[in-house]
Scaffold this active site. Structure first.
Site, mmCIF file in Angstrom:
data_model
loop_
_atom_site.group_PDB
_atom_site.id
_atom_site.type_symbol
_atom_site.label_atom_id
_atom_site.label_comp_id
_atom_site.label_asym_id
_atom_site.label_seq_id
_atom_site.Cartn_x
_atom_site.Cartn_y
_atom_site.Cartn_z
ATOM 1 N N LEU A 89 44.017 45.555 37.286
ATOM 2 C CA LEU A 89 45.263 44.786 37.460
ATOM 3 C C LEU A 89 45.807 44.301 36.118
ATOM 4 O O LEU A 89 46.991 44.017 36.002
ATOM 5 C CB LEU A 89 45.016 43.594 38.391
ATOM 6 C CG LEU A 89 44.649 43.930 39.843
ATOM 7 C CD1 LEU A 89 44.353 42.664 40.626
ATOM 8 C CD2 LEU A 89 45.761 44.725 40.518
ATOM 9 N N GLN A 107 40.991 37.452 33.946
ATOM 10 C CA GLN A 107 42.271 38.013 34.391
ATOM 11 C C GLN A 107 43.231 36.939 34.899
ATOM 12 O O GLN A 107 44.393 37.216 35.171
ATOM 13 C CB GLN A 107 42.044 39.053 35.498
ATOM 14 C CG GLN A 107 41.255 40.249 34.991
ATOM 15 C CD GLN A 107 41.134 41.310 36.056
ATOM 16 O OE1 GLN A 107 40.236 41.246 36.882
ATOM 17 N NE2 GLN A 107 42.053 42.266 36.055
ATOM 18 N N GLU A 120 33.926 44.540 37.315
ATOM 19 C CA GLU A 120 34.178 43.092 37.223
ATOM 20 C C GLU A 120 33.169 42.407 36.301
ATOM 21 O O GLU A 120 33.533 41.496 35.548
ATOM 22 C CB GLU A 120 34.165 42.442 38.608
ATOM 23 C CG GLU A 120 35.184 43.010 39.602
ATOM 24 C CD GLU A 120 36.602 43.106 39.067
ATOM 25 O OE1 GLU A 120 36.997 42.279 38.210
ATOM 26 O OE2 GLU A 120 37.326 44.026 39.477
ATOM 27 N N GLY A 133 39.210 43.630 43.302
ATOM 28 C CA GLY A 133 38.350 42.743 42.536
ATOM 29 C C GLY A 133 39.173 42.037 41.477
ATOM 30 O O GLY A 133 40.200 42.571 41.032
HETATM 31 NI NI NI Z 1 39.878 45.003 35.874
#
Ligand code: NI
Length: 163
Positions: free
Chosen positions: A89, A51, A131, A46
């Site tokens: 991430l 991000q 998310e 995701g």
């Molecule tokens: Ni995340």
């Protein structure tokens, strides 16, 4: 295809609420494709717009057979409980156990603006929540105890140094 730079904790865009998606145009479509490319390259399941440096209420995911673009997502149902390792991430994939709902219902708009609802369990349910949290400036570490949060942050700082 473009792979975008992934922002990292504690970049400001990750810590602030994002703005609603208003324009369902070719630009949004291209952004969604780029976000999928970026997510796959990083081997994530995701990825939320903050991000990739954009304060937009948008995420993409491809997790346990659920592949979708979610604009302006809302969690409209949560049931049960599950605890499992979670990473991000933007935090160097340092994992820590987080307790979340076991079954989650999401309402969101697709890339062309059409509203849809989708239910998920297990990791995909966790992904909906993780998310959507990103769009409110909330990271998975915010769900940890202060002690565990510090441990994750320290491990992340170490990983950054050796990169
Ligand atoms: Ni995340």
């Amino acid at each position: 295809m473009s792979v975008l730079r992934i922002t990292e904790y504690p970049e400001r865009v990750l810590l602030e609420p994002s703005k609603p998606v208003e324009h369902f145009d070719a630009e949004l479509e291209k952004l969604s494709v780029d976000m999928f490319d970026t997510m796959y390259k990083a081997e994530g399941v995701g990825l939320a717009a903050p991000q990739v440096g954009l304060a937009l209420r948008l995420f993409v995911m491809d997790c346990e057979g659920i592949k979708l673009v979610a604009a302006n997502p809302e969690i409209i149902g949560e049931e049960g409980e599950q605890t499992g390792d979670e990473g991000c991430l933007s935090i160097g994939k340092v994992y820590a156990p987080v307790t979340r709902a076991a079954r989650v219902k999401l309402r969101a708009q697709g890339v062309h603006g059409e509203w849809f609802e989708r239910e998920a369990t297990a990791l995909a349910a966790r992904c909906f929540l993780h998310e959507t949290d990103h769009l409110n400036g909330t990271l998975f570490i915010d769900h940890l105890t202060p002690l565990k949060r510090d441990m994750v942050k320290k491990r992340f700082v170490k990983i950054k140094k050796f990169r």
